[in-house]
Scaffold this motif. Structure first.
Motif, PDB file in Angstrom:
ATOM      1  N   GLU A   1       0.831  -1.201   0.000  1.00 35.51           N
ATOM      2  CA  GLU A   1       0.000   0.000   0.000  1.00 35.51           C
ATOM      3  C   GLU A   1       0.875   1.264   0.000  1.00 35.51           C
ATOM      4  O   GLU A   1       0.643   2.204  -0.759  1.00 35.51           O
ATOM      5  CB  GLU A   1      -0.828  -0.080   1.287  1.00 35.51           C
ATOM      6  CG  GLU A   1      -2.060   0.743   1.369  1.00 35.51           C
ATOM      7  CD  GLU A   1      -2.717   0.450   2.735  1.00 35.51           C
ATOM      8  OE1 GLU A   1      -3.193  -0.688   2.922  1.00 35.51           O
ATOM      9  OE2 GLU A   1      -2.712   1.350   3.593  1.00 35.51           O
ATOM     10  N   LEU A   2       1.882   1.238   0.861  1.00 29.58           N
ATOM     11  CA  LEU A   2       2.766   2.404   0.976  1.00 29.58           C
ATOM     12  C   LEU A   2       3.555   2.647  -0.306  1.00 29.58           C
ATOM     13  O   LEU A   2       3.716   3.780  -0.742  1.00 29.58           O
ATOM     14  CB  LEU A   2       3.745   2.210   2.144  1.00 29.58           C
ATOM     15  CG  LEU A   2       3.157   2.373   3.538  1.00 29.58           C
ATOM     16  CD1 LEU A   2       4.064   1.746   4.585  1.00 29.58           C
ATOM     17  CD2 LEU A   2       2.929   3.845   3.848  1.00 29.58           C
TER      18      LEU A   2
ATOM     19  N   GLU B   1       2.661   1.863  -3.269  1.00 23.36           N
ATOM     20  CA  GLU B   1       1.756   2.429  -4.252  1.00 23.36           C
ATOM     21  C   GLU B   1       1.505   3.909  -3.979  1.00 23.36           C
ATOM     22  O   GLU B   1       1.480   4.726  -4.888  1.00 23.36           O
ATOM     23  CB  GLU B   1       0.436   1.661  -4.226  1.00 23.36           C
ATOM     24  CG  GLU B   1       0.114   1.097  -5.581  1.00 23.36           C
ATOM     25  CD  GLU B   1      -0.938   0.010  -5.506  1.00 23.36           C
ATOM     26  OE1 GLU B   1      -1.810   0.015  -6.365  1.00 23.36           O
ATOM     27  OE2 GLU B   1      -0.888  -0.817  -4.562  1.00 23.36           O
ATOM     28  N   LEU B   2       1.398   4.207  -2.705  1.00 20.82           N
ATOM     29  CA  LEU B   2       1.157   5.589  -2.292  1.00 20.82           C
ATOM     30  C   LEU B   2       2.252   6.526  -2.785  1.00 20.82           C
ATOM     31  O   LEU B   2       1.991   7.663  -3.171  1.00 20.82           O
ATOM     32  CB  LEU B   2       1.072   5.625  -0.759  1.00 20.82           C
ATOM     33  CG  LEU B   2       0.625   6.928  -0.101  1.00 20.82           C
ATOM     34  CD1 LEU B   2      -0.820   7.232  -0.445  1.00 20.82           C
ATOM     35  CD2 LEU B   2       0.799   6.844   1.402  1.00 20.82           C
TER      36      LEU B   2
ATOM     37  N   LEU C   1       0.867  14.074  -1.163  1.00 21.24           N
ATOM     38  CA  LEU C   1       0.750  13.333   0.088  1.00 21.24           C
ATOM     39  C   LEU C   1       0.334  14.254   1.216  1.00 21.24           C
ATOM     40  O   LEU C   1      -0.432  13.864   2.096  1.00 21.24           O
ATOM     41  CB  LEU C   1       2.089  12.661   0.421  1.00 21.24           C
ATOM     42  CG  LEU C   1       2.467  11.530  -0.520  1.00 21.24           C
ATOM     43  CD1 LEU C   1       3.891  11.075  -0.278  1.00 21.24           C
ATOM     44  CD2 LEU C   1       1.494  10.358  -0.353  1.00 21.24           C
TER      45      LEU C   1
ATOM     46  N   LYS D   1      -3.387  14.589   0.829  1.00 25.40           N
ATOM     47  CA  LYS D   1      -4.086  13.343   1.136  1.00 25.40           C
ATOM     48  C   LYS D   1      -4.049  12.994   2.608  1.00 25.40           C
ATOM     49  O   LYS D   1      -5.026  12.530   3.176  1.00 25.40           O
ATOM     50  CB  LYS D   1      -3.400  12.192   0.384  1.00 25.40           C
ATOM     51  CG  LYS D   1      -4.059  11.814  -0.909  1.00 25.40           C
ATOM     52  CD  LYS D   1      -3.474  10.488  -1.366  1.00 25.40           C
ATOM     53  CE  LYS D   1      -3.447  10.426  -2.877  1.00 25.40           C
ATOM     54  NZ  LYS D   1      -2.561   9.398  -3.379  1.00 25.40           N
TER      55      LYS D   1
END
Ligand SMILES: Nc1ncnc2c1ncn2[C@@H]1O[C@H](COP(=O)(O)OP(=O)(O)OP(=O)(O)O)[C@@H](O)[C@H]1O
Ligand SMILES: [Mg+2]
Lengths: 345, 334
Positions: B144-145, B147-148, B208, B211
């Motif tokens: 997940e990270l 991809e972030l 980021l 987000k």
């Protein structure tokens, strides 16, 4: 909004491609180790060293086949009588001939066992001593280095890790140990230990361990101190990794390799020092398969070495090649690994 | 100090009178012969969700400020208030837990990742040390990270050597974000990267921030780099902040002679203005932080220095609302 986010996140495709593919072997070993090993198998010096080393390893492992033992203690060199005058290579066995190795007859076409490398005074068989002495050399070299390195690594790591007054005290102690001339210190200590432990391999081995750890401690300490300042160690602190884990996961794996190289270079020099002590009569008992011990038989014939060359040449060449092989390997490792270490001993 | 707060916004980080001196030791007895005053009384606030740019030339103490805030270095003096606690007073265990909320990314992407650990090991380590997830959960979170931060999750098994500088900086960012921090200190995260990659990383940082509601302290060594990303900018000189205000004010109306000199070196996109741009060249080198000049520490290079500058250290004053400056020549209006 989301669209915009997408926009900025789209990166040219090249960003997604890794710079360089690594083989699984490289992943597993780590890039530095992998490069070093690859360097080792392509560098001519190290190939010579590795081949020689392989030869010695083979001799050590095949000793019972190359020179079948005569008694329950294979390190006891068999003797052919008690005469004091050495006999040249090729002399037939007279008495108490050991069991013939199976390969002798097919190659030589005879079942007469000879003194392949002659005998020393006291009729000790030199060939037997050289073959089984290889085992002794490996055992002695590896054990001294292993213990010396373990002590040095512990002291170096503790010193660098805790710092402050402990570092100060440990490094001064190291300095004191280093201040003694190595050979002289080892000789004195083994002479002191011999009456306590009895004559044998242990007194000189312990003496060499006692003075051999200092180089490891110094080197590892300085490497840890330099690795400790790298940003990935700071990064580990920032994410809350505890100190012990930082030491074992982040610092040591990146600092230990030069110390291991030093170890490989030290094996040869320990063996030669050990042989020196043996030659002087500190160490193995008479008749024990040990190169230095064999060489000491030549002491009485110093003036006639032209005639009795074989007492010196065979164990001497074994000793020189053995030391050389470790030095070649260590040198090559040092070169492929780390230019910083060039010139350190 | 004279730094009053803007009451309308929530403060994420309050730094007051922060000092970091590195002792200079000499001789066999390692006697203390002086100090490198790398950070010498720095005060500022960072508001929640904003980016505070910290700018100054090489050696002025930016990195030391960042590292002292995050307590990689023990502060010599001063307060760092974060989440209602003075970080300087926390025990090392309390501080360890505080690290979940404050993170850092480093200047050199080639040095900040452990070469012996895989990307999974690196990015997953924060989760591992705080035992927040088992291996499987860690794997999912790391994916997940990655991809972030715009990396392919399949890269998890790879090692740092296999990546470019920009990719490595993203990995470092993923590691910093693993614990959902509120504050990220970015120490020149783009200076070591190719110009073409710099913009991508800055954009990523901004995305980021939107987000995840992050607060940044963004360190850079020239004003053009922080112009894009900062909401407010603090200009540092020899261990001290000389001017602090919001970005547009700073670029439009710099008050401190040092800021003016720095800004004069930044090219302006408008050709008409660019034509008239006059570079103020500073003479001499940055004085040694071990032996800073008496009075205003900029006096050795200041084109406008007057007598008082050599005697008295200027206070930081709020010249206009939210515009702080430490210079004898700059007087508050009204
Ligand atoms: N660990 C340390 N020990 C002693 N002095 C230090 C240490 N770290 C930094 N310094 C000194 O403190 C001063 C400020 O250094 P710092 O790295 O904070 O500057 P910087 O603004 O980040 O510079 P750069 O743009 O080069 O990164 C410098 O004079 C430096 O030599
Ligand atoms: Mg810096």
């Amino acid at each position: 909004m989301t669209n915009e986010t997408k926009q900025t996140l789209v990166i040219d495709e090249e960003q997604f491609l890794p710079r360089r593919e690594m083989s699984n072997l490289e992943r597993w070993l780590g890039t530095d180790t992998y490069r070093a090993l690859r360097g080792m198998v392509t560098n001519p010096t190290s190939i010579v060293g590795l081949v020689l080393l392989g030869l010695f390893l083979f001799i050590a492992l095949a000793a019972p086949i190359l020179a079948p033992p005569i008694s329950s203690n294979p390190y006891q060199i068999p003797r052919d009588g008690y005469g004091s005058v050495p006999k040249p290579p090729g002399t037939l066995w007279n008495s108490r001939q050991p069991e013939l190795p199976f390969w002798w007859k097919p190659i030589m076409g005879t079942d007469q066992w000879v003194h392949i490398m002659g005998t020393a005074s006291g009729q000790w068989d030199i060939y037997y001593g050289v073959v089984w002495g290889t085992r002794t050399a490996l055992q002695v070299g590896l054990l001294i280095t292993f213990v010396g390195a373990a002590v040095g690594i512990t002291i170096g790591a503790v010193s660098a890790y805790y710092g402050g007054w402990l570092d100060m005290v440990l490094m001064r102690i190291t300095d004191i140990f280093m201040a003694f001339p190595f050979m002289l210190a080892a000789m004195t200590l083994s002479a002191v230990l011999t009456p306590v432990l009895g004559k044998g391999l242990f007194p000189p081995m312990i003496a060499l361990m006692a003075f051999g750890w200092t180089g490891f401690a110094r080197l590892l300490r300085s490497d840890i101190l330099s690795v400790r300042e790298r940003e990935y160690v700071l990064a580990a602190q920032v994410i809350g990794v505890k100190d012990a884990r930082i030491l074992f996961r982040h610092i040591l794996p990146n600092a230990i390799f030069p110390t291991l190289v030093l170890g490989s270079m030290r094996i040869g020099s320990y063996v030669i020092t050990f042989a020196g002590l043996s030659f002087l009569g500190i160490g193995a008992e008479v008749g024990y398969a040990d190169w230095g011990q064999l060489l000491s038989f030549a002491r009485a014939w110093m003036t006639n070495l032209g005639e009795y060359w074989y007492i010196v040449i065979f164990p001497g060449v074994a000793l020189v090649l053995f030391t050389l092989s470790w030095n070649l390997v260590g040198d090559a490792l040092r070169d492929v690994l780390d230019p910083r270490m060039q010139g350190s001993r | 100090m004279g730094v009053t707060m803007d009451n309308t916004r929530e403060i994420a980080l309050h730094v007051e009178g922060l000092k970091k001196y590195f002792p200079i030791r000499r001789g066999i007895f390692q006697s203390h012969v002086g100090d490198v005053k790398a950070v010498d009384g720095v005060s500022f606030d960072v508001y929640k969700g904003e980016t505070l740019g910290l700018v100054g030339e090489s050696g002025c103490g930016k990195t030391t400020t960042g590292r002292t805030i995050i307590r990689l270095y023990e502060p010599t003096d001063g307060k760092v208030i974060f989440k209602g606690k003075d970080l300087a007073k926390l025990s090392s265990n309390e501080m360890r837990h505080m690290r979940k909320s404050m993170q850092m990314i480093f200047q050199d992407p080639y040095a900040s990742l452990n070469p012996r650990m895989s990307v999974f090991g690196i990015v997953g380590e924060p989760l591992e040390v705080f035992q927040l997830a088992n291996r499987q959960e860690r794997r999912e979170r790391v994916a997940e990270l990655l991809e972030l931060v715009g990396l392919n999750p399949d890269f998890m098994t790879r090692y740092p050597h296999e990546f470019s500088g920009g990719q490595r900086q993203r990995i470092g960012l993923a590691r910093a974000l693993a614990l959902n921090p509120d504050l990220v200190v970015c120490d020149e995260p783009i200076s070591a990267l190719d110009v073409s990659i710099q913009a991508q990383v800055v954009n990523l940082l901004e995305d980021l921030q939107d987000k995840l509601g992050l607060t940044y302290v963004f360190i850079a060594h020239d004003l053009s780099m922080v112009r894009h990303i900062s909401d407010r900018v603090a200009v540092m000189y020899l261990g001290k902040i000389v001017e602090l205000t919001d970005r547009s004010t700073l670029y439009a109306n710099p008050l401190h002679p040092y800021t003016q000199a720095l800004l004069s070196a930044v090219p302006v996109p408008d050709p008409v203005i660019e034509e008239k741009r006059q570079r103020i060249l500073l003479e001499g080198d940055l004085p040694s932080p071990a032996n800073p000049p008496k009075g205003c520490n900029f006096n050795t290079r200041c084109p406008k220095a007057i007598d008082i500058c050599h005697e008295v250290e200027p206070e930081m004053v709020e010249v206009q609302p939210n515009h702080f400056c430490a210079c004898h020549l700059v007087k508050p209006v009204g």
